[in-house]
Design an enzyme around this catalytic site. Structure first.
Site, short mmCIF file in Angstrom:
data_model
loop_
_atom_site.label_atom_id
_atom_site.label_comp_id
_atom_site.label_asym_id
_atom_site.label_seq_id
_atom_site.Cartn_x
_atom_site.Cartn_y
_atom_site.Cartn_z
CB CYS A 85 48.23 15.32 1.52
SG CYS A 85 47.53 14.41 2.95
CG HIS A 124 44.14 13.07 -0.09
ND1 HIS A 124 45.73 13.28 0.11
CD2 HIS A 124 43.90 13.57 -1.22
CE1 HIS A 124 45.75 14.04 -0.94
NE2 HIS A 124 44.67 14.61 -1.65
CG ASP A 141 44.83 16.91 -3.68
OD1 ASP A 141 45.94 17.28 -3.03
OD2 ASP A 141 44.62 16.09 -3.77
#
Length: 287
Positions: A85, A124, A141
């Protein structure tokens, strides 16, 4: 003579060069008009989500991924690799800023798979993207490695649904102890219900915050990303995932097939053939 404090301040305030937008857009196969519009945001987000695989090979192989844009371009754009991520969303944020969007980095708490009463740390990376002239920002995202990840950005509106076909998502407000409202991204399941993915507030995070979190996730002996391989790829008709040596293919209609790979050599062949991940010929995965 420059003091140590002044030198440190200089290092912390040095502005990194912008991304190579031509190379990035070629990597994800996007050829639209380069303007900061909602349609450009949607289509670039989807092109990135299907164009660059999710993978944590660096931590598994014992290294910490760099989050410098130039290094991300060398790896994800030109190097035939993917990332997790922090890499994925740092690269997307740089590209969106270059296209004229205003980006605010956020940090979420993964709740997918958590048991009752479990409280996980906020690890995250995600972001808010603001479109000039529009009152509502979008949650963007491309780095959540799961079948419930976003394919397109979702407006920050409570209870409104996004049909990012073949997936469906919604954002809801959930109770928590704190001064800021908490949002939760939920994904619609094949069984017809809603499944929580992660929770977040709108507290802004900065790049140095993610340098620390990235180091923790890549080096902490308790981090799942250090010990087990996690690879994801979304195609036009399926979502592929490799967890350790378990390969799963989830079709757009929700049907799933699964098989165990025999050894590290087969894993490397599958990474190249099915996930499009190029690794040096002498790469050896931990047994």
């Amino acid at each position: 003579m420059t003091s140590d404090r002044e030198a440190d301040h200089s290092r912390r305030t040095t502005v990194s060069p912008g991304p190579d937008l031509d190379a990035y857009l070629a990597r994800i196969g996007w050829t639209g008009e380069r303007r900061p519009t909602a349609e450009v945001l949607r289509s670039v987000h989807r092109a990135h989500a299907v164009g660059i695989p999710f993978e944590n090979l660096d931590p598994v192989l014992g290294t910490v991924p760099s989050l410098a844009v130039a290094d991300l371009e060398a790896k994800l754009v030109r190097g035939g690799r993917g990332g997790y991520c922090y890499e994925q969303n740092t690269l997307l944020a740089a590209a969106l800023r270059a296209l004229g969007f205003r980006i605010t980095l956020l940090c979420g708490r993964v709740v997918l798979g958590a048991g009752p009463g479990d409280v996980r740390p906020r690890t995250h990376m995600l972001m808010l993207a603001e479109v000039p002239g529009e009152p509502t920002p979008y949650l963007a995202d491309v780095g959540f490695g799961a079948t419930g990840s976003l394919l397109e950005p979702i407006p920050l509106v409570a209870d409104a649904e996004l049909h990012d076909a073949p997936r469906r998502h919604r954002l809801v407000n959930t109770p928590h102890d704190g001064p800021l409202a908490q949002w939760e991204l939920q994904s619609h399941t094949a069984e017809g219900g809603w499944e929580a993915q992660y929770a977040f507030t709108l507290e802004p995070f900065e790049a140095p915050d993610f340098e620390v979190i990235n180091w923790h996730m890549a080096t902490n002996p308790r981090s799942p990303f250090q010990h087990r391989l996690y690879v994801q790829r979304t195609t036009a008709d399926a979502h592929l995932s490799l967890t350790g040596r378990t390969l799963r293919v989830t079709a757009n209609d929700g049907t799933r097939t699964e098989r165990e790979l025999t050894d590290g050599a087969e894993v490397l062949r599958v990474l190249a053939a099915d996930f499009g991940i190029r690794l040096p010929r002498d790469t050896r995965l931990p047994e």
